[in-house]
Design a protein around this motif. Structure first.
Motif, PDB file in Angstrom:
ATOM      1  N   PRO A 176      -2.701  -9.655   3.396  1.00  0.00           N
ATOM      2  CA  PRO A 176      -3.279 -10.362   2.246  1.00  0.00           C
ATOM      3  C   PRO A 176      -4.168  -9.496   1.360  1.00  0.00           C
ATOM      4  O   PRO A 176      -4.143  -9.620   0.130  1.00  0.00           O
ATOM      5  N   SER A 177      -4.962  -8.604   1.954  1.00  0.00           N
ATOM      6  CA  SER A 177      -5.842  -7.752   1.161  1.00  0.00           C
ATOM      7  C   SER A 177      -5.038  -6.805   0.271  1.00  0.00           C
ATOM      8  O   SER A 177      -5.455  -6.485  -0.852  1.00  0.00           O
ATOM      9  N   ALA A 178      -3.863  -6.359   0.755  1.00  0.00           N
ATOM     10  CA  ALA A 178      -3.007  -5.487  -0.047  1.00  0.00           C
ATOM     11  C   ALA A 178      -2.402  -6.262  -1.216  1.00  0.00           C
ATOM     12  O   ALA A 178      -2.317  -5.750  -2.336  1.00  0.00           O
ATOM     13  N   LEU A 179      -1.980  -7.505  -0.953  1.00  0.00           N
ATOM     14  CA  LEU A 179      -1.452  -8.333  -2.044  1.00  0.00           C
ATOM     15  C   LEU A 179      -2.514  -8.591  -3.097  1.00  0.00           C
ATOM     16  O   LEU A 179      -2.226  -8.619  -4.302  1.00  0.00           O
TER      17      LEU A 179
ATOM     18  N   SER B 122       0.811  -1.219   0.000  1.00  0.00           N
ATOM     19  CA  SER B 122       0.000   0.000   0.000  1.00  0.00           C
ATOM     20  C   SER B 122       0.845   1.270   0.000  1.00  0.00           C
ATOM     21  O   SER B 122       0.333   2.357  -0.306  1.00  0.00           O
ATOM     22  N   LEU B 123       2.140   1.168   0.338  1.00  0.00           N
ATOM     23  CA  LEU B 123       3.009   2.345   0.386  1.00  0.00           C
ATOM     24  C   LEU B 123       3.708   2.617  -0.944  1.00  0.00           C
ATOM     25  O   LEU B 123       4.431   3.619  -1.061  1.00  0.00           O
ATOM     26  N   LEU B 124       3.521   1.767  -1.935  1.00  0.00           N
ATOM     27  CA  LEU B 124       4.196   1.966  -3.220  1.00  0.00           C
ATOM     28  C   LEU B 124       3.869   3.318  -3.861  1.00  0.00           C
ATOM     29  O   LEU B 124       4.785   4.038  -4.292  1.00  0.00           O
ATOM     30  N   PRO B 125       2.593   3.715  -3.946  1.00  0.00           N
ATOM     31  CA  PRO B 125       2.299   5.025  -4.557  1.00  0.00           C
ATOM     32  C   PRO B 125       2.935   6.186  -3.809  1.00  0.00           C
ATOM     33  O   PRO B 125       3.439   7.129  -4.426  1.00  0.00           O
ATOM     34  N   THR B 126       2.926   6.123  -2.475  1.00  0.00           N
ATOM     35  CA  THR B 126       3.530   7.185  -1.674  1.00  0.00           C
ATOM     36  C   THR B 126       5.030   7.262  -1.918  1.00  0.00           C
ATOM     37  O   THR B 126       5.605   8.353  -2.050  1.00  0.00           O
ATOM     38  N   LEU B 127       5.674   6.098  -1.968  1.00  0.00           N
ATOM     39  CA  LEU B 127       7.114   6.046  -2.219  1.00  0.00           C
ATOM     40  C   LEU B 127       7.444   6.663  -3.572  1.00  0.00           C
ATOM     41  O   LEU B 127       8.376   7.471  -3.685  1.00  0.00           O
ATOM     42  N   ALA B 128       6.686   6.296  -4.605  1.00  0.00           N
ATOM     43  CA  ALA B 128       6.940   6.822  -5.945  1.00  0.00           C
ATOM     44  C   ALA B 128       6.734   8.334  -5.993  1.00  0.00           C
ATOM     45  O   ALA B 128       7.519   9.070  -6.608  1.00  0.00           O
ATOM     46  N   LYS B 129       5.698   8.818  -5.327  1.00  0.00           N
ATOM     47  CA  LYS B 129       5.403  10.254  -5.316  1.00  0.00           C
ATOM     48  C   LYS B 129       6.528  11.027  -4.651  1.00  0.00           C
ATOM     49  O   LYS B 129       7.007  12.051  -5.171  1.00  0.00           O
TER      50      LYS B 129
END
Length: 285
Positions: A64-67, A35-42
């Motif tokens: 699991p829900s994030a995966l 879930s932190l991927l978009p924040t990291l990219a931004k």
């Protein structure tokens, strides 16, 4: 920003792959929540002082829900500012069992009611969505740590731009077909230098074998047929956003004919493609 997502079942070599990229200047994060991927990219795109090359490892310890939402989350990253590549590592379950037994590490999914066998199987299911989206899948079953490091360095770190990275890989059928092959060509019908005792000790990289095979009309015909097929269809794979392509050339032992043909095809296609790599599986073992 170039973002490489490393995933795969525990024991497949994710830490080794991440360490290679870190040694080569990538900013690396182990076990990042999906879930932190978009924040990291931004943040990476907003901070000009941050390296443009980043790598993150994502494994089954995620929620699991994030995966389950991995595809949707990664889709958010797509755009002109981000080049995202997904590398999925795996190995045969028996190999993973052996590696855990050798290191005596605890699998992250084992518990009072979950055996190691069950944990390995469950992990594959949890990471199935990532495996399906992978740009490059690497079977590390037969790879040493040195070979895996070399493969990640050449195929991932040294890949330039967004053009398809093309790998020609020679192999011997008696050792099995490479599981990461996209296209496989069988050259066992060609004249075999192995049956000449004077040539047997050489490989397809040596002048004696090159002279022998380059004089055979059937070898030349096979080369032109494979070349023509690839010239016709590689652009279509590129148009389908294929980031990596592995073209495997096989003979019986992976020493002579397949090595010669892979070398010759690599030389030809390096004139048209920027990212063309070469690997001789049996010679590099």
């Amino acid at each position: 920003m170039k973002l490489v997502i490393i995933s795969g079942r525990s024991g497949s070599g994710k830490s080794t792959a991440l360490n290679v990229l870190e040694d080569l200047g990538y900013y690396c994060i182990d076990n990042l929540p999906v879930s932190l991927l978009p924040t990291l990219a931004k943040q990476a795109n907003e901070d000009t002082s941050t390296t443009t090359n980043m790598a993150v490892s994502i494994d089954a310890r995620n929620i699991p829900s994030a995966l389950a939402n991995f595809r949707e989350i990664v889709t958010e990253l797509e755009g002109p500012d981000n080049q995202v590549e997904i590398v999925y590592l795996d190995a045969h379950p028996d190999t993973l069992l052996t590696r855990f037994s050798a290191t005596r590490r605890k699998h992250p999914l084992t518990g009072p009611d979950t055996s190691l066998n069950e944990a390995i199987e469950k992990e594959g299911t949890l990471l199935g969505g990532i495996a399906d989206m992978a740009d490059l899948t690497v079977d590390t079953t037969a790879l040493s740590m040195h070979q895996l490091r070399s493969l990640i360095k050449t195929r991932v770190a040294q890949k330039q731009g967004e053009e398809t990275a093309l790998l020609f890989e020679s192999f011997g059928f008696k050792h099995g077909i490479p599981t990461d092959s996209d296209l496989v060509f069988d050259v066992r019908c060609l004249p075999n230098p192995y049956w000449d005792p004077k040539l047997r000790k050489y490989t397809g990289q040596d002048p004696a074998i090159i002279r022998f095979l380059s004089q055979e009309a059937l070898v030349d015909k096979m080369f032109h047929d494979i070349r023509q097929f690839l010239e016709n269809w590689l652009p279509e794979f590129q148009n389908n956003n294929r980031t990596y392509m592995t073209v495997s050339i096989g003979c019986t032992g992976g020493q002579h004919r397949s090595v010669y043909m892979s070398e010759r095809l690599t030389k030809h296609f390096r004139q048209a493609f920027a990212n063309v790599q070469l690997r001789h599986r049996e010679l590099d073992a």
